[in-house]
Write a protein that holds these residues in place. Structure first.
Motif, PDB file in Angstrom:
ATOM      1  N   GLN A 121      26.564  54.449 -15.743  1.00 52.15           N
ATOM      2  CA  GLN A 121      27.470  53.284 -15.659  1.00 52.15           C
ATOM      3  C   GLN A 121      27.894  52.842 -17.049  1.00 52.15           C
ATOM      4  O   GLN A 121      29.014  52.391 -17.248  1.00 52.15           O
ATOM      5  N   THR A 122      26.961  52.940 -18.013  1.00 50.85           N
ATOM      6  CA  THR A 122      27.305  52.698 -19.419  1.00 50.85           C
ATOM      7  C   THR A 122      26.659  53.858 -20.184  1.00 50.85           C
ATOM      8  O   THR A 122      25.641  53.688 -20.842  1.00 50.85           O
ATOM      9  N   VAL A 123      27.264  55.010 -20.048  1.00 51.43           N
ATOM     10  CA  VAL A 123      26.626  56.264 -20.475  1.00 51.43           C
ATOM     11  C   VAL A 123      26.280  56.255 -21.963  1.00 51.43           C
ATOM     12  O   VAL A 123      25.294  56.862 -22.388  1.00 51.43           O
ATOM     13  N   TYR A 162      31.971  40.035 -12.348  1.00 49.53           N
ATOM     14  CA  TYR A 162      32.683  40.456 -11.134  1.00 49.53           C
ATOM     15  C   TYR A 162      31.973  41.589 -10.404  1.00 49.53           C
ATOM     16  O   TYR A 162      32.352  41.959  -9.303  1.00 49.53           O
ATOM     17  N   CYS A 163      30.925  42.167 -11.013  1.00 54.65           N
ATOM     18  CA  CYS A 163      30.496  43.510 -10.591  1.00 54.65           C
ATOM     19  C   CYS A 163      29.225  43.516  -9.741  1.00 54.65           C
ATOM     20  O   CYS A 163      28.224  42.873 -10.065  1.00 54.65           O
ATOM     21  N   ILE A 164      29.261  44.303  -8.692  1.00 55.32           N
ATOM     22  CA  ILE A 164      28.148  44.390  -7.738  1.00 55.32           C
ATOM     23  C   ILE A 164      27.097  45.422  -8.181  1.00 55.32           C
ATOM     24  O   ILE A 164      25.958  45.399  -7.707  1.00 55.32           O
ATOM     25  N   GLY A 186      21.600  52.884 -12.738  1.00 56.25           N
ATOM     26  CA  GLY A 186      21.624  51.422 -12.785  1.00 56.25           C
ATOM     27  C   GLY A 186      22.431  50.824 -13.928  1.00 56.25           C
ATOM     28  O   GLY A 186      23.110  51.539 -14.677  1.00 56.25           O
ATOM     29  N   CYS A 187      22.359  49.498 -14.042  1.00 56.77           N
ATOM     30  CA  CYS A 187      23.092  48.796 -15.095  1.00 56.77           C
ATOM     31  C   CYS A 187      22.470  47.414 -15.309  1.00 56.77           C
ATOM     32  O   CYS A 187      22.053  46.762 -14.351  1.00 56.77           O
ATOM     33  N   ASP A 188      22.420  46.996 -16.571  1.00 53.39           N
ATOM     34  CA  ASP A 188      21.863  45.674 -16.909  1.00 53.39           C
ATOM     35  C   ASP A 188      22.924  44.736 -17.463  1.00 53.39           C
ATOM     36  O   ASP A 188      22.595  43.696 -18.025  1.00 53.39           O
ATOM     37  N   ASN A 189      24.181  45.101 -17.364  1.00 53.58           N
ATOM     38  CA  ASN A 189      25.195  44.312 -18.068  1.00 53.58           C
ATOM     39  C   ASN A 189      25.651  43.053 -17.344  1.00 53.58           C
ATOM     40  O   ASN A 189      26.116  42.111 -17.969  1.00 53.58           O
ATOM     41  N   PHE A 190      25.577  43.068 -16.053  1.00 54.11           N
ATOM     42  CA  PHE A 190      25.972  41.897 -15.262  1.00 54.11           C
ATOM     43  C   PHE A 190      27.348  41.349 -15.638  1.00 54.11           C
ATOM     44  O   PHE A 190      27.484  40.156 -15.926  1.00 54.11           O
ATOM     45  N   CYS A 191      28.340  42.202 -15.659  1.00 58.00           N
ATOM     46  CA  CYS A 191      29.715  41.705 -15.754  1.00 58.00           C
ATOM     47  C   CYS A 191      29.878  40.816 -14.510  1.00 58.00           C
ATOM     48  O   CYS A 191      29.428  41.196 -13.421  1.00 58.00           O
ATOM     49  N   ASN A 247      31.977  54.690 -20.647  1.00 57.34           N
ATOM     50  CA  ASN A 247      31.467  54.052 -21.852  1.00 57.34           C
ATOM     51  C   ASN A 247      31.695  52.545 -21.823  1.00 57.34           C
ATOM     52  O   ASN A 247      32.749  52.078 -21.402  1.00 57.34           O
ATOM     53  N   TYR A 248      30.699  51.809 -22.309  1.00 61.40           N
ATOM     54  CA  TYR A 248      30.847  50.362 -22.475  1.00 61.40           C
ATOM     55  C   TYR A 248      31.293  50.117 -23.921  1.00 61.40           C
ATOM     56  O   TYR A 248      30.718  50.709 -24.838  1.00 61.40           O
ATOM     57  N   PRO A 249      32.301  49.267 -24.136  1.00 57.37           N
ATOM     58  CA  PRO A 249      32.769  49.049 -25.512  1.00 57.37           C
ATOM     59  C   PRO A 249      31.715  48.329 -26.361  1.00 57.37           C
ATOM     60  O   PRO A 249      31.580  47.116 -26.286  1.00 57.37           O
TER      61      PRO A 249
HETATM   62 FE1  SF4 Z   1      27.655  47.456 -15.356  1.00 54.05          FE
HETATM   63 FE2  SF4 Z   1      30.095  48.549 -15.530  1.00 54.05          FE
HETATM   64 FE3  SF4 Z   1      29.515  46.859 -13.553  1.00 54.05          FE
HETATM   65 FE4  SF4 Z   1      29.753  45.926 -16.006  1.00 54.05          FE
HETATM   66  S1  SF4 Z   1      31.406  46.911 -14.783  1.00 54.05           S
HETATM   67  S2  SF4 Z   1      28.100  45.421 -14.567  1.00 54.05           S
HETATM   68  S3  SF4 Z   1      28.945  47.615 -17.200  1.00 54.05           S
HETATM   69  S4  SF4 Z   1      28.609  48.836 -13.893  1.00 54.05           S
END
Ligand code: SF4
Ligand code: SAM
Length: 460
Positions: free
Chosen positions: A211-213, A173-175, A166-171, A248-250
């Protein structure tokens, strides 16, 4: 036990390749046999990707073919799994070809669903109603994950192991956060047990996935583990020779310990995939990426000060809503400064339900997106060419993947053997002629010629 033949068709990223391998392992355990040809299959499982519309269109076109195939093979069972299954749920079941829709959180049920569809000839849908409220301690999912043993079809001696879901970043554009649910880190002991088992099966290179290891964090009693701890424990496992981790997430958090682990542990490959997405602060803000271009470049500098020869890769999106030529030129500038080994460039694709799709109308035409895509890749190509040229006449150790699918012409080399594809520890592709028996083994080669993305080598 089942005796049916199953074919898995995979779309999408490494994460999806891992899911396909997990499903393959589960099917084999349940008695199914796997086949490469979907025309010989009783069951076709389509593992889908929703990151860009193009990926979904490819799945729909494949489903169109299966609809025709079903006319002459009405007993064929078609299961759709992965991100598209979660995104579209029961809507997908309306497609004439589809018998089963199974989301990522329900994947442990896949063999039962298939068996039921084969015997009862019924349709099934299993997806999480509200994925953002999914149970973070999904024991069934964790058990399913640890079933994984390297599937025959994987590249020999290599395996992927998910450390977080999973991921909690909510960029914007991202699904991914909407189809994969909240960020959950797996317990360190489960990861390490799995790595030991893989090492016992001959796996030499493990790539840890998230996703953001680099956000990996697990609290066990008094202790909180981060990715650097996992790398250290994994490096202690005999048989595992190389370790990589993507993506990696910056961010500052955990970054320094991870770089230090890379510098201190010879088994941790000097490779960092760290997408920037844009070089314009305005666009980064609109994307909800929580850093500026300068902060991003400072992270790369910090990594290089600890690991001077690190190979860095990036991702970019061109044509995000509101991206002007000036914003794009700032991305070009960032790529010039970042000195990536390679980067992946994607044309913005609006994804239904994301913040960008709801609030930011598309403003960049398909032609401009295409033009920017080509321009950015051309800038990167020059940099990749300069970096790869530094390998000329050098001796390097590579891990051999197997015969090249599309052999490059390299007439001077040993023509008695096929051309093999291999990778250096820092993920450069090296091709050379050699015996197929080298697949899955380390080899020493000398680089005789270079191109932006491929090193040409001679077996020593
Ligand atoms: Fe998460 Fe990566 Fe999508 Fe951003 S681009 S919401 S960090 S999976
Ligand atoms: N979690 C990773 C990260 O944060 O970089 C990668 C996730 S995504 C599956 C892989 C890449 O796809 C991203 O880095 C981004 O460049 C691209 N991507 C994601 N959503 C996109 C969209 N809507 N349109 C175009 N590219 C997209």
């Amino acid at each position: 036990m089942n005796t049916a033949k199953a074919h898995i068709k995979n779309f999408g990223c490494q994460m999806n390749k891992l899911d396909a391998a997990l499903v393959a392992a589960a099917l084999k355990k349940a008695g199914f046999s796997l086949c490469d040809d979907d025309r010989a299959a009783d069951v076709v499982i389509i593992n889908t990707c929703s990151v860009r519309d193009h990926a979904e269109q490819k799945v729909l076109s494949h489903l169109g073919n299966l609809k025709h195939a079903k006319k002459s093979r009405p007993d064929l069972v078609v299961a759709v799994i992965g991100c598209m299954a979660q995104r579209l749920g029961s809507k997908l079941l309306e497609h004439q070809a589809v018998d089963i829709v199974c989301g990522p959180a329900q994947i442990p049920q896949i063999t039962q669903l298939i068996s039921a569809a084969l015997t009862d000839r019924k349709k099934f849908v299993a997806v999480t109603e509200d994925i953002r409220r999914a149970d973070p301690n999904n024991a069934a999912l964790e058990d399913f994950e640890s079933l994984y043993d390297s599937d025959d079809k994987q590249i020999p001696s290599q395996a992927f192991v998910r450390v977080m879901r999973g991921c909690d970043n909510f960029c914007t554009y991202c699904i991914v956060p909407y189809v994969r649910g909240p960020e959950v880190s797996r317990p360190p002991d489960a990861i390490i047990e799995q790595l030991k088992r893989l090492a016992g099966q001959g796996v030499k290179l493990v790539t840890l996935l998230g996703q953001t290891v680099n956000s990996y964090q697990y609290k066990a009693g008094e202790r909180t583990y981060c990715l650097a701890d996992i790398l250290e424990m994994a490096a202690g496992i005999p048989g595992i020779e190389w370790l990589r981790f993507i993506t990696n997430y910056p961010q500052q958090k955990h970054f320094d310990p991870i770089c230090r682990a890379m510098a201190a542990l010879p088994k941790v490959c000097n490779y960092l995939h760290i997408p920037a997405q844009s070089g314009s602060d305005r666009i980064l803000k609109a994307m909800n990426r929580r850093y500026t271009a300068a902060e991003y470049l400072a992270l790369l500098d910090a990594a290089r000060s600890i690991i001077p020869n690190i190979a860095i890769a990036g991702d970019f999106i061109v044509g995000f809503p509101g991206e002007t030529e000036d914003d794009f030129q700032q991305t070009v500038e960032l790529v010039r400064k970042a000195l990536y080994k390679n980067c992946f460039v994607f044309k913005y694709s609006p994804r239904p339900g994301t913040t960008a799709d709801k609030r930011l109308p598309e403003s960049v035409s398909a032609e401009i997106k295409q033009k920017r895509n080509i321009e950015l890749l051309a800038v990167q190509e020059t940099i990749s060419a300069e970096l790869s040229a530094q390998f000329l006449n050098k001796q390097v150790t590579v891990l051999v993947e197997g015969p090249s699918k599309k052999p490059h012409l390299n007439k001077a080399e040993n023509q008695n053997h096929p051309q093999l594809v291999s990778r250096t520890a820092d993920d450069w592709i090296a091709v050379f002629n050699g015996p197929e028996s080298l697949a899955g083994k380390f080899a020493n080669v000398r680089i005789t010629k270079t191109s932006p993305l491929t090193l040409f080598a001679q077996l020593l």
